[in-house]
Design a protein around this motif. Sequence first.
Motif, PDB file in Angstrom:
ATOM      1  N   LYS A 279      45.846  42.783  48.555  1.00  0.00           N
ATOM      2  CA  LYS A 279      46.192  43.404  49.835  1.00  0.00           C
ATOM      3  C   LYS A 279      46.419  42.299  50.851  1.00  0.00           C
ATOM      4  O   LYS A 279      45.524  41.467  51.081  1.00  0.00           O
ATOM      5  CB  LYS A 279      45.054  44.299  50.344  1.00  0.00           C
ATOM      6  CG  LYS A 279      44.451  45.233  49.306  1.00  0.00           C
ATOM      7  CD  LYS A 279      45.360  46.358  48.919  1.00  0.00           C
ATOM      8  CE  LYS A 279      44.671  47.248  47.895  1.00  0.00           C
ATOM      9  NZ  LYS A 279      45.604  48.119  47.175  1.00  0.00           N
TER      10      LYS A 279
ATOM     11  N   LYS B 220      39.869  49.576  48.836  1.00  0.00           N
ATOM     12  CA  LYS B 220      40.251  48.204  49.177  1.00  0.00           C
ATOM     13  C   LYS B 220      41.295  48.131  50.288  1.00  0.00           C
ATOM     14  O   LYS B 220      41.305  47.204  51.089  1.00  0.00           O
ATOM     15  CB  LYS B 220      40.766  47.482  47.930  1.00  0.00           C
ATOM     16  CG  LYS B 220      39.730  47.332  46.821  1.00  0.00           C
ATOM     17  CD  LYS B 220      38.546  46.486  47.245  1.00  0.00           C
ATOM     18  CE  LYS B 220      37.518  46.347  46.123  1.00  0.00           C
ATOM     19  NZ  LYS B 220      36.851  47.588  45.744  1.00  0.00           N
TER      20      LYS B 220
ATOM     21  N   SER C  64      35.109  47.739  40.950  1.00  0.00           N
ATOM     22  CA  SER C  64      34.431  47.149  42.100  1.00  0.00           C
ATOM     23  C   SER C  64      34.013  48.246  43.081  1.00  0.00           C
ATOM     24  O   SER C  64      34.681  48.508  44.075  1.00  0.00           O
ATOM     25  CB  SER C  64      35.387  46.153  42.767  1.00  0.00           C
ATOM     26  OG  SER C  64      34.885  45.743  43.993  1.00  0.00           O
TER      27      SER C  64
ATOM     28  N   ILE D  94      33.449  49.220  50.665  1.00  0.00           N
ATOM     29  CA  ILE D  94      34.312  48.355  49.843  1.00  0.00           C
ATOM     30  C   ILE D  94      35.071  49.120  48.750  1.00  0.00           C
ATOM     31  O   ILE D  94      35.962  48.572  48.122  1.00  0.00           O
ATOM     32  CB  ILE D  94      33.532  47.213  49.148  1.00  0.00           C
ATOM     33  CG1 ILE D  94      32.516  47.785  48.155  1.00  0.00           C
ATOM     34  CG2 ILE D  94      32.874  46.278  50.127  1.00  0.00           C
ATOM     35  CD1 ILE D  94      32.232  46.809  47.017  1.00  0.00           C
TER      36      ILE D  94
ATOM     37  N   ARG E 154      49.613  49.909  40.134  1.00  0.00           N
ATOM     38  CA  ARG E 154      48.526  48.944  40.359  1.00  0.00           C
ATOM     39  C   ARG E 154      47.585  49.419  41.459  1.00  0.00           C
ATOM     40  O   ARG E 154      46.376  49.233  41.389  1.00  0.00           O
ATOM     41  CB  ARG E 154      49.102  47.595  40.784  1.00  0.00           C
ATOM     42  CG  ARG E 154      49.739  46.857  39.675  1.00  0.00           C
ATOM     43  CD  ARG E 154      49.316  45.390  39.739  1.00  0.00           C
ATOM     44  NE  ARG E 154      49.969  44.641  38.690  1.00  0.00           N
ATOM     45  CZ  ARG E 154      49.494  44.556  37.469  1.00  0.00           C
ATOM     46  NH1 ARG E 154      48.377  45.170  37.146  1.00  0.00           N
ATOM     47  NH2 ARG E 154      50.129  43.864  36.564  1.00  0.00           N
TER      48      ARG E 154
ATOM     49  N   PHE F 257      37.996  39.826  44.908  1.00  0.00           N
ATOM     50  CA  PHE F 257      37.303  40.978  44.328  1.00  0.00           C
ATOM     51  C   PHE F 257      37.884  41.222  42.945  1.00  0.00           C
ATOM     52  O   PHE F 257      38.917  40.665  42.596  1.00  0.00           O
ATOM     53  CB  PHE F 257      37.531  42.230  45.189  1.00  0.00           C
ATOM     54  CG  PHE F 257      36.744  42.256  46.460  1.00  0.00           C
ATOM     55  CD1 PHE F 257      35.503  42.873  46.500  1.00  0.00           C
ATOM     56  CD2 PHE F 257      37.237  41.659  47.610  1.00  0.00           C
ATOM     57  CE1 PHE F 257      34.775  42.896  47.669  1.00  0.00           C
ATOM     58  CE2 PHE F 257      36.505  41.678  48.780  1.00  0.00           C
ATOM     59  CZ  PHE F 257      35.274  42.301  48.816  1.00  0.00           C
ATOM     60  N   ASP F 258      37.208  42.102  42.210  1.00  0.00           N
ATOM     61  CA  ASP F 258      37.711  42.483  40.906  1.00  0.00           C
ATOM     62  C   ASP F 258      38.790  43.550  41.058  1.00  0.00           C
ATOM     63  O   ASP F 258      38.502  44.736  40.980  1.00  0.00           O
ATOM     64  CB  ASP F 258      36.524  43.064  40.108  1.00  0.00           C
ATOM     65  CG  ASP F 258      36.520  42.514  38.710  1.00  0.00           C
ATOM     66  OD1 ASP F 258      37.623  42.415  38.147  1.00  0.00           O
ATOM     67  OD2 ASP F 258      35.437  42.179  38.213  1.00  0.00           O
ATOM     68  N   VAL F 259      40.006  43.156  41.350  1.00  0.00           N
ATOM     69  CA  VAL F 259      41.064  44.134  41.610  1.00  0.00           C
ATOM     70  C   VAL F 259      42.336  43.803  40.852  1.00  0.00           C
ATOM     71  O   VAL F 259      42.542  42.657  40.445  1.00  0.00           O
ATOM     72  CB  VAL F 259      41.415  44.196  43.120  1.00  0.00           C
ATOM     73  CG1 VAL F 259      40.275  44.805  43.915  1.00  0.00           C
ATOM     74  CG2 VAL F 259      41.782  42.822  43.665  1.00  0.00           C
ATOM     75  N   ALA F 260      43.194  44.807  40.689  1.00  0.00           N
ATOM     76  CA  ALA F 260      44.478  44.608  40.018  1.00  0.00           C
ATOM     77  C   ALA F 260      45.562  44.230  41.021  1.00  0.00           C
ATOM     78  O   ALA F 260      46.484  43.493  40.714  1.00  0.00           O
ATOM     79  CB  ALA F 260      44.883  45.885  39.278  1.00  0.00           C
ATOM     80  N   GLN F 261      45.446  44.772  42.243  1.00  0.00           N
ATOM     81  CA  GLN F 261      46.483  44.543  43.252  1.00  0.00           C
ATOM     82  C   GLN F 261      45.891  43.824  44.455  1.00  0.00           C
ATOM     83  O   GLN F 261      44.769  44.111  44.872  1.00  0.00           O
ATOM     84  CB  GLN F 261      47.059  45.890  43.707  1.00  0.00           C
ATOM     85  CG  GLN F 261      48.238  45.757  44.658  1.00  0.00           C
ATOM     86  CD  GLN F 261      48.680  47.108  45.195  1.00  0.00           C
ATOM     87  OE1 GLN F 261      47.929  47.796  45.868  1.00  0.00           O
ATOM     88  NE2 GLN F 261      49.907  47.482  44.890  1.00  0.00           N
TER      89      GLN F 261
ATOM     90  N   ASP G 151      43.259  50.389  41.095  1.00  0.00           N
ATOM     91  CA  ASP G 151      42.101  49.936  41.879  1.00  0.00           C
ATOM     92  C   ASP G 151      41.430  51.083  42.630  1.00  0.00           C
ATOM     93  O   ASP G 151      40.480  50.860  43.372  1.00  0.00           O
ATOM     94  CB  ASP G 151      42.557  48.905  42.926  1.00  0.00           C
ATOM     95  CG  ASP G 151      42.876  47.554  42.309  1.00  0.00           C
ATOM     96  OD1 ASP G 151      42.312  47.254  41.246  1.00  0.00           O
ATOM     97  OD2 ASP G 151      43.681  46.814  42.901  1.00  0.00           O
TER      98      ASP G 151
END
Lengths: 428, 431
Positions: free
Chosen positions: B259, B152, A253, B149, A145, B253-257, A149
Amino acid sequence: MNEVYNELLNERIFAGTHKSGLRVHVMPKKGYSKSYAIFGTQYGSIDSAFVIPGESEPTYVPDGIAHFLEHKMFEQPDGSNVFAAYAQHGANANAFTSFNMTAYLYEATQDVLENLEILLDFVQKPYFTDENVQKEQGIIGQEIRMYDDDPGWRLMMNYLSAMYHTMPVNRDIAGTVESISQITKETLYTCYNTFYNLSNMVLFVVGDVDPEAVWACVERNAKEEMPFDKEIKRLYGEEPASVVQSEITQKLSVSVPMFMFGFKDNETGLDGAALLKKNVELTLLAELVFGKAGKLYNTLYDGGYILGGMSAELECEKQYGHTLVTGESKDPYKVKSLILDGIAELRRTGIDPDAFERAKRAYWGRYVKQFNNVSGIAHGFLGNIFSGIHLFDYVDAIRNVTCDAVNARLNTAYTESQSVLSVIEPVE
Amino acid sequence: MDSVKCYSIKDGIHLYHIPVDKFKTLSISINIHRPLCREEASCNALLTDVLARGSRAYPDNAALERALQDLYGAQFDTDVRKKGEDQILTFGLGVLSDRYAPGDAELSLAATRLLLEMVLNPLLEGDGFRADYVAQEKVNLINDIEAIINDKREYATLRLLQLMCEGEPYAVHELGTVEDVEAITPQSLYAHYRRILAEGPIDIFVTGDVQIAGILGEVTSYFKEIEPTRTVYPKTDILSGHRSKAQEITETFDVAQAKLCMGYRTHTAPTDDDYYKLMVYNGILGGGAHSKLFLNVREKLSLAYYAGSRLERFKGILLISAGIEMANKQQAMDEIQLQVAAMRNGEITEAEYSATILSLVNAIRSLGDNINYLEDYYLGQVIGVDQVSLSQFADKVESVTLADVVEIAARVELDTVYFLTGKGQQGGEQA
């Protein structure tokens, strides 16, 4: 052990082969506090189809298993953790899996031999259970994952998947959440017993060390194992010369588009001196075509087509290769067409011999600089030895490379029909 | 400071020579110190880029690169960074040591001159820098600021520090802001350049095996006209006081994981003797594979691939960060707080303690094997943050006891939780 001394570098490397087939190399570095040891196997993420020596049928294992296996090697039969053992001797330990190899390493400023024993011991002692395999699926799931990103990583993986049809560099090193869910302790043992045979491995130690003491430590700790009498046959499929698709895009992003543009190298199958010669020629070619001193870079930079620069790199492995440039641009498609124009122009004029001499001089400087850091040396050494190249071989290869040879490469490398443009675009 | 020679060029300009002979290269850097502040952060960042773009002797990228290639692939780099609230502009040059450059004993002097030319003889147009270079580097710098940005993990840490240090200079990013960059003109940038040279202080570091006399001569001659008025370095205060209740901020945000970042006040400055205790505290809690966070958040609960802590030493801050599934936020926070509480209760094993001491000593001793780290450490000494030599540093860490660690643990208090998460529904699928 045999000593190889290079006068220009003022460095020496000792080498010997243990009866198990394990190749051992030691490089003493005077004045350094730190020692760095790396124990690697020629087994990477691309090796998921192979014929085990002595068998006739191929074995197929899930993608991501080499990396999974690397994680699991740190588990010990008595439930202890290898990191804890290292920690008692002040070592900082790590491991990594690439497309082509898996390596275990530590750096330490004390107890070199105690730490070396830990390294040799745990890598020779697999311990896989259903429970510890399942636990790792959660951790590696998070690692996957994290990379999902990472725009730089996605940029490269997309690029590779668009370039290669069957060569497994087109798939993620860690596999997918789905593929690693198929891994069992039995498949891990199959891979371990095949690829962690000591005849498929190399140990390299550099720093404040005594070569004879390292050798004696290997003699004490290497297992009594017969080298394979046959090669491990690795199956990568028949990779066509073409690319899968010439352009590939993903939205993530990010603030501005990132691009990677590169060319497939279809002259595969080389190793040793021939591979090194090609590598040196292509490295210089990339510097001359894409480097800051050349016209193309400055057209792109001064015109504002690339933002803050562009860097070139190349892969030059026995089974595959490519040269690519990467950067950020508001218009990657324009960058691609300007790069193709620049290459065509250079083909017409040929490479300026003065520019060639300067690039060669700079290459020598960068090569020598690599010997500043023990980690740089260790990774440089291991990255070459599995292709039959000794790190010192670069001295003559750089000295002997000619402008004619690089000009000849210019006419065969960088073919538009074998190029891929990968782009990461901002969302929205 | 052991084995380092200091040469005073004049008030406000010093040259430090670290005469190590084990490296293949020589490193030379010019460092200009500025108080970190919103008003000039962008100017400082842009200035390094514009100066790197070309000088009178090397007017463009190609001319500079060719000169560097002639010097056996020397590397010229610029950097703008902050050490606490000291914003440092660095111009560096790495070049082969004379003895590895066949038949070229003057390499180090030629490289020194190139570096000095780039910093002190810029390309000008009227009373400003060359306008097209300034315009273009503004675009590139704005792009760099906007690209923060993209990473991340790094961005989440940065946001946490901003939130914790709100209203203090430390919250200012070393690249400044887009709007500040936009307002810069070739003339205002050149005026800024004149001012920072006139103010200083300026430190020059030479690391490697070289005859220093020749380099000293070049440096003295190039800096002849410059008379800095400042001789002291910008100071940084650690975060003081308390927050009645920890603040918690979530951004999507447009993220998979996701933080998770947690920031703690430690009430310990890098110049305190207690700082060594804090280092050991941090090591046990989250400084590597032997630490509580790694062993529990990652190994025991499989919640994260990375989970650890580090010190932001200039501000007396401890940061914890982990990359997790969006749905696991509470579980991860609970476990982290459990480990912090364990530290406070003195639940630390002898193995955890000794592993941490050894690991820190190993890291400190290793600094000397890397030419850049070595130089950075001595720069820290010069500005008064690193108080002792490397070997004394290792001794100080070794003398920290378990009781010292527990004593420090009592001071560590949660200040801010920052959570960067995805836009989708909570919790992605997991095999």
